[in-house]
Enzyme design. Structure first.
Site, PDB file in Angstrom:
ATOM      1  N   LYS A   1      76.805 122.669  61.431  1.00 43.26           N
ATOM      2  CA  LYS A   1      76.427 122.978  59.853  1.00 43.26           C
ATOM      3  C   LYS A   1      77.078 123.421  59.104  1.00 43.26           C
ATOM      4  O   LYS A   1      78.212 123.742  59.454  1.00 43.26           O
ATOM      5  CB  LYS A   1      75.172 123.940  60.148  1.00 43.26           C
ATOM      6  CG  LYS A   1      73.969 123.770  59.517  1.00 43.26           C
ATOM      7  CD  LYS A   1      72.885 122.684  59.764  1.00 43.26           C
ATOM      8  CE  LYS A   1      71.761 123.415  59.301  1.00 43.26           C
ATOM      9  NZ  LYS A   1      71.010 121.877  59.926  1.00 43.26           N
TER      10      LYS A   1
HETATM   11  N1  GLU Z   1      69.512 118.710  58.916  1.00 47.98           N
HETATM   12  C1  GLU Z   1      68.615 118.332  60.331  1.00 47.98           C
HETATM   13  C2  GLU Z   1      68.424 119.295  61.243  1.00 47.98           C
HETATM   14  O1  GLU Z   1      68.340 120.602  61.067  1.00 47.98           O
HETATM   15  C3  GLU Z   1      69.639 116.700  60.753  1.00 47.98           C
HETATM   16  C4  GLU Z   1      70.861 116.999  61.312  1.00 47.98           C
HETATM   17  C5  GLU Z   1      71.738 115.647  61.235  1.00 47.98           C
HETATM   18  O2  GLU Z   1      70.858 114.359  61.221  1.00 47.98           O
HETATM   19  O3  GLU Z   1      72.287 115.300  62.027  1.00 47.98           O
HETATM   20  O4  GLU Z   1      68.414 118.764  62.158  1.00 47.98           O
END
Ligand code: GLU
Length: 422
Positions: free
Chosen positions: A112
């Site tokens: 993240k």
């Molecule tokens: N931000 C989204 C999540 O929390 C997508 C993450 C992604 O597609 O890598 O799952």
């Protein structure tokens, strides 16, 4: 809310994830050494991001990229731009991504990123320079085989395009697979934008058929009307469900007969918010959680269902479109009250699933139709739901516990097979 309140809330997110991991580890009889490894992020980078503002002054922002675990593949997860994001929150969210990718069985570990900023107060030029410099600062740990960012709270395909371009400029050729959630014109996937909200509704369909909820005669309340909540609302309405309330950061609107979504969308396009929409009465984000409905979809930020309001939740089914919307204490209250919660790491995994499809398409330079993407997404979400449900029945635990057990089992097997270096 004051700063102390925010710190407490973030702490709760890590605490909730960590407690679920402990419980699942105990059920699985997991090696305590592996558990120790899984409780810490593998890598956490803090960067400072100097940006020339439109007035000629220089502002310095702070950003983070955290990789939690890489046993099953490269790191994957979004980047959020938010005034209150911090390292602890990003660590917790990176950990959730590890479990999410494992639950839906895609070959990634969790990551993240976040930048402390208020994107609503930055000009497009400032946002672009911030994004490009942040990308450059984290370029030492990202890449198609290393760590692949994607959109999250207040970031979008446009931001992903700048990330892709900056990374590509540094390499001297286009590297579309460094990021997902890109615009289709530069290697994005059909269906990626809608994927998270669509996936939420696929899991709601699976749950509804098991709980005996007739979606065509049901009502839903949705907190958050962004990329996830708005798609979930329209897909639910498409199944005949009455969407009786929605909200965003500025407030909400309620109409027990069901909101006219076309009118609401036009209003939001005009004013930038659903608050004040004349097709219903005003409702606060706090009151929305306890409205009478069959299905509650928290699709905004974390820690909104708490020990204080969980006793008042009147939905039969909660589908977590957001990451970490339910605190640990609230989760136990909902479980005790017989309310089914489809946990975030399953319910909102559709986004990262189609990110995976986008990455695969980019690496192969072979692009799928929207129908193909949606068909594969539905299959992946339905299969994952079934697996979690089966574990929940077998062990008589909540769906969240079952999802954590499935994830922890997959991740720990990979770790055991690979062994500990050196
Ligand atoms: N931000 C989204 C999540 O929390 C997508 C993450 C992604 O597609 O890598 O799952």
């Amino acid at each position: 809310m004051n700063l102390e309140g925010h710190a407490r809330k973030r702490h709760e997110l890590l605490e909730a994830a960590s407690r679920q991991v402990d419980l699942a580890a105990r059920k699985l009889g997991l090696n305590p050494g592996l558990l120790k490894i899984l409780k810490e992020p593998k890598r956490a980078l803090t960067v400072s991001i100097p940006v020339r503002m439109d007035d000629g002054s220089i502002e310095v922002f702070r950003g983070f990229r955290v990789q939690h675990n890489l046993s099953r593949g490269p790191a994957k997860g979004g980047i959020r731009y938010h005034p209150e994001v911090d390292m602890e929150e990003v660590v917790a969210l990176a950990m959730l991504m590890t479990w999410k990718c494992a639950v839906v069985d895609i070959p990634y570990g969790g990551a993240k990123g976040g930048v402390i900023c208020d994107p609503k107060r930055l000009s497009p030029g400032e946002l672009e320079r911030l994004t490009r410099r942040f990308t450059s600062e984290i370029s030492i740990i990202i890449g198609p085989e290393k760590d692949i960012p994607a959109p999250d709270v207040y970031t979008n395909p446009r931001v992903m395009a700048w990330i892709m371009d900056t990374f590509s400029m540094q390499h001297g050729f286009s590297v579309p697979a460094v990021v997902t959630g890109k615009p289709i014109e530069i290697g994005g996937s059909e269906g990626r934008n809608e994927a998270t909200g669509r996936g939420v509704v696929f899991t709601i369909e699976e749950a509804a058929s098991r709980l005996g909820i007739d979606l065509a005669a049901s009502t839903a309340v949705i907190q958050g009307y962004g990329n996830v909540g708005s798609v979930a609302a329209s897909d639910l309405a498409g199944l005949g469900c009455r969407v009786v309330a929605v909200s965003d950061s500025r407030g909400g609107v309620y109409n027990e007969k069901g909101l006219d979504l076309a009118g609401l969308n036009a209003y939001k396009a005009r004013t930038g918010s659903v608050a004040g929409y004349p097709g219903g009465q005003a409702v606060s984000n706090a009151d929305l959680i306890t409205l009478e409905c069959d299905i509650l979809v928290p699709a905004a930020l974390e820690n909104v269902i708490t020990e204080e309001n969980a006793p008042g939740v009147r939905a039969r089914l909660v589908a977590e479109g957001a990451n970490g919307p339910t605190t640990h204490g609230a989760d136990e209250i909902l479980y005790g009250r017989g309310i089914t919660v489809i946990p975030d790491i399953l319910a909102n995994a559709g986004g990262v699933v189609v990110s995976y499809f986008e990455w695969v398409q980019g690496l192969q330079n072979f692009y799928w139709t929207k129908d193909e993407v949606n068909r594969q997404l539905r299959r992946r979400m339905a299969d994952s739901f079934r697996e979690v449900y089966r574990l929940k029945e077998r062990h008589r635990v909540s769906m969240r516990q079952a999802a954590y057990m499935l994830a922890l089992d997959r991740v720990s097997r990979a770790m055991e097979l690979r062994g500990l270096y050196p």
